[in-house]
Design a protein around this motif. Structure first.
Motif, PDB file in Angstrom:
ATOM      1  N   UNK A 136      -2.745  -9.928   3.737  1.00 57.52           N
ATOM      2  CA  UNK A 136      -2.060  -8.999   2.851  1.00 57.52           C
ATOM      3  C   UNK A 136      -3.053  -8.068   2.166  1.00 57.52           C
ATOM      4  N   UNK A 137      -4.095  -8.641   1.588  1.00 56.51           N
ATOM      5  CA  UNK A 137      -5.077  -7.828   0.861  1.00 56.51           C
ATOM      6  C   UNK A 137      -5.871  -6.936   1.810  1.00 56.51           C
ATOM      7  N   UNK A 138      -6.165  -7.426   3.007  1.00 52.94           N
ATOM      8  CA  UNK A 138      -6.874  -6.602   3.985  1.00 52.94           C
ATOM      9  C   UNK A 138      -6.040  -5.383   4.379  1.00 52.94           C
ATOM     10  N   UNK A 139      -4.745  -5.616   4.632  1.00 53.15           N
ATOM     11  CA  UNK A 139      -3.856  -4.511   4.994  1.00 53.15           C
ATOM     12  C   UNK A 139      -3.694  -3.543   3.836  1.00 53.15           C
ATOM     13  N   UNK A 140      -3.582  -4.068   2.617  1.00 46.79           N
ATOM     14  CA  UNK A 140      -3.463  -3.202   1.448  1.00 46.79           C
ATOM     15  C   UNK A 140      -4.688  -2.303   1.321  1.00 46.79           C
ATOM     16  N   UNK A 141      -5.870  -2.882   1.405  1.00 45.36           N
ATOM     17  CA  UNK A 141      -7.100  -2.107   1.271  1.00 45.36           C
ATOM     18  C   UNK A 141      -7.255  -1.089   2.392  1.00 45.36           C
TER      19      UNK A 141
ATOM     20  N   UNK B 288      -4.518   4.638  -0.460  1.00 42.70           N
ATOM     21  CA  UNK B 288      -5.280   5.880  -0.440  1.00 42.70           C
ATOM     22  C   UNK B 288      -5.977   6.125  -1.771  1.00 42.70           C
ATOM     23  N   UNK B 289      -7.277   6.372  -1.715  1.00 46.48           N
ATOM     24  CA  UNK B 289      -8.037   6.771  -2.898  1.00 46.48           C
ATOM     25  C   UNK B 289      -7.883   5.817  -4.066  1.00 46.48           C
ATOM     26  N   UNK B 290      -7.603   6.385  -5.233  1.00 47.53           N
ATOM     27  CA  UNK B 290      -7.512   5.601  -6.459  1.00 47.53           C
ATOM     28  C   UNK B 290      -6.307   4.667  -6.465  1.00 47.53           C
ATOM     29  N   UNK B 291      -5.358   4.844  -5.545  1.00 45.73           N
ATOM     30  CA  UNK B 291      -4.220   3.915  -5.469  1.00 45.73           C
ATOM     31  C   UNK B 291      -4.693   2.496  -5.196  1.00 45.73           C
ATOM     32  N   UNK B 292      -5.867   2.374  -4.592  1.00 40.10           N
ATOM     33  CA  UNK B 292      -6.416   1.058  -4.288  1.00 40.10           C
ATOM     34  C   UNK B 292      -6.865   0.310  -5.538  1.00 40.10           C
ATOM     35  N   UNK B 293      -6.925   1.004  -6.682  1.00 42.63           N
ATOM     36  CA  UNK B 293      -7.304   0.330  -7.933  1.00 42.63           C
ATOM     37  C   UNK B 293      -6.176  -0.542  -8.485  1.00 42.63           C
ATOM     38  N   UNK B 294      -5.007  -0.419  -7.924  1.00 45.79           N
ATOM     39  CA  UNK B 294      -3.859  -1.228  -8.342  1.00 45.79           C
ATOM     40  C   UNK B 294      -4.183  -2.716  -8.193  1.00 45.79           C
TER      41      UNK B 294
ATOM     42  N   UNK C 142       0.836  -1.201   0.000  1.00 49.26           N
ATOM     43  CA  UNK C 142       0.000   0.000   0.000  1.00 49.26           C
ATOM     44  C   UNK C 142       0.871   1.253   0.000  1.00 49.26           C
ATOM     45  N   UNK C 143       1.976   1.223   0.726  1.00 48.14           N
ATOM     46  CA  UNK C 143       2.903   2.356   0.736  1.00 48.14           C
ATOM     47  C   UNK C 143       3.459   2.608  -0.655  1.00 48.14           C
ATOM     48  N   UNK C 144       3.853   1.522  -1.342  1.00 53.53           N
ATOM     49  CA  UNK C 144       4.346   1.647  -2.717  1.00 53.53           C
ATOM     50  C   UNK C 144       3.264   2.225  -3.621  1.00 53.53           C
ATOM     51  N   UNK C 145       2.041   1.727  -3.478  1.00 54.73           N
ATOM     52  CA  UNK C 145       0.937   2.213  -4.308  1.00 54.73           C
ATOM     53  C   UNK C 145       0.655   3.680  -4.047  1.00 54.73           C
ATOM     54  N   UNK C 146       0.691   4.095  -2.790  1.00 56.59           N
ATOM     55  CA  UNK C 146       0.436   5.494  -2.456  1.00 56.59           C
ATOM     56  C   UNK C 146       1.528   6.423  -2.997  1.00 56.59           C
ATOM     57  N   UNK C 147       2.768   5.940  -3.026  1.00 56.64           N
ATOM     58  CA  UNK C 147       3.889   6.779  -3.455  1.00 56.64           C
ATOM     59  C   UNK C 147       4.046   6.838  -4.971  1.00 56.64           C
ATOM     60  N   UNK C 148       3.790   5.729  -5.660  1.00 56.57           N
ATOM     61  CA  UNK C 148       4.114   5.670  -7.092  1.00 56.57           C
ATOM     62  C   UNK C 148       2.912   5.415  -7.984  1.00 56.57           C
ATOM     63  N   UNK C 149       1.785   4.988  -7.439  1.00 59.12           N
ATOM     64  CA  UNK C 149       0.573   4.802  -8.230  1.00 59.12           C
ATOM     65  C   UNK C 149       0.671   3.787  -9.356  1.00 59.12           C
ATOM     66  N   UNK C 150       1.191   2.567  -9.121  1.00 59.21           N
ATOM     67  CA  UNK C 150       1.314   1.591 -10.204  1.00 59.21           C
ATOM     68  C   UNK C 150      -0.035   1.031 -10.633  1.00 59.21           C
TER      69      UNK C 150
END
Length: 398
Positions: free
Chosen positions: A351-356, A360-366, A323-331
């Protein structure tokens, strides 16, 4: 027997080394997306069709690129589209992955197709690894037979903080190395250009040019095993970092400081989520012997509460790191791979529970995708990294 630049590779390398930046972009586009028409190459690179034709001509003459003269069947009449693509047999690259107990080597063609492979045991002592790399490079060269005439370079990947420009392994906890000048040592042993690269970044380079990265604007690879690594591909490029360090999610301080990492710091992701950390934690909580990750997995699958808790903790911290990676780089995509994906079912839900919970926001679409890799794939990554450096004329010691 010695390893040397192949006689049939010399003309192709001369053309690549003399290419302009625009010509390098053209060749890279053909390599990673071909076959393409000249019109498609011009569109992809932003250059004129005349510039593409001029740049491609010496590549065709050197055998790097193949020109299809025939027009597509059923296509419109007029000038043929003349699709162009690289000749896979034009160059051969060796890729070598160094692990603490084993060296894995492969040879690939210009399109990263695996030709031959070899394994041999080692110990992590620096001199032993240098000897092992030289020996396995010679074995691969022998296995290639006549194809060794097309050998263009060698890529070597290791875990840890790697200064690719200098060829120095600044720190590798898994190998026990500090400021190890691997590039210079191999320069003395091998007669070919050598690239020293971080193993996860090399794997990301391979996926960028020949895997999930083709057609993907941004993605990340998270590797789970003896270490926790992350390769980042952002806005069309693999992130290398100003000092050669990027994506080290295994050393994000996302857990309790009571957990000590192999790097000597406290609270790192690796301190609870690496295979070694999991084995130690399950062993500490168990009366029965727990000697390997397979033992820990078995106990968790049998419902041992302490083992299940260890894997839950690992899944939670890895999901938070992703989730930190997704929030920082938006892959668009995060690929989870590594030797520990066999026990992925034990922490997938956490893992998926912690990620969700933390994306943040649209980063969760990763999207999160599981993709097992064999160690040959890691070595193939080293070969792809060397190939990229040959094309871009960077960081090769020879």
């Amino acid at each position: 027997m010695s390893v040397q630049i192949g006689s049939k590779a010399e003309e192709a390398l001369r053309v690549l080394h003399g290419a302009s930046p625009a010509a390098v972009d053209i060749f890279t586009s053909i390599l990673t997306h071909g076959p393409l028409s000249r019109t498609d190459v011009a569109r992809a690179t932003g250059l004129s069709q005349a510039a593409v034709t001029k740049s491609v001509a010496p590549m065709i003459a050197a055998g790097l690129v193949i020109d299809h003269d025939e027009a597509p069947r059923g296509g419109p009449r007029g000038r043929p589209a003349n699709p162009i693509k690289v000749d896979p047999d034009a160059l051969v690259v060796l890729g070598i992955k160094v692990n603490p107990t084993e060296i894995i080597g492969v040879a690939t063609d210009l399109t990263s197709h695996l030709l031959v492979s070899a394994h041999q045991p080692t110990v992590p002592a620096f001199d032993a690894v240098v000897d092992g790399i030289a020996e396995i490079a010679e074995r691969l060269s022998a296995l290639l037979g006549d194809r060794a005439d097309r050998l263009a370079g060698v890529g070597v990947s290791v875990s840890g903080d790697v200064d690719t420009r200098a060829g120095v392994v600044r720190e590798s906890a898994l190998l026990g190395w500090s400021n190890a000048d691997l590039g210079s040592a191999l320069k003395q042993r091998l007669g070919v250009p050598v690239l020293i690269e971080n193993d996860v970044r090399a794997l990301t380079i391979a996926e960028h040019w020949f895997g999930v990265g083709v057609g993907t604007n941004s993605f990340a690879i998270v590797t789970i095993g003896s270490g926790i690594g992350c390769g980042l591909h952002v806005n069309g490029e693999v992130v290398e970092g100003a000092f050669g360090v990027a994506g080290e999610v295994g050393h994000l301080p996302l857990t309790s400081e009571r957990f000590i990492c192999t790097c000597g710091r406290r609270g790192c992701v690796e301190a609870v989520a690496s295979t070694g950390a999991i084995v130690r934690a399950v062993a500490d909580a168990s009366d029965a012997p727990v000697l390997s990750i397979a033992d820990a997995v078995q106990r968790a699958h049998e419902g041992d509460a302490a083992a299940v808790e260890v894997f839950d903790r690992a899944g939670t911290v890895i999901g938070t790191a992703i989730a930190t990676v997704a929030n920082l780089t938006g892959p668009e995509l995060v690929v989870i791979t590594g030797e520990a994906v066999s026990e992925y079912d034990l922490y997938d839900a956490r893992l998926r529970t912690a990620f969700e919970a933390h994306a943040f926001g649209a980063a969760a679409n990763c999207r999160i995708l599981l993709r097992p890799h064999a160690f040959e794939d890691w070595a193939r990554g080293a070969a792809a990294a060397a190939l990229r450096s040959i094309v871009r004329r960077r960081y090769l010691a020879a």
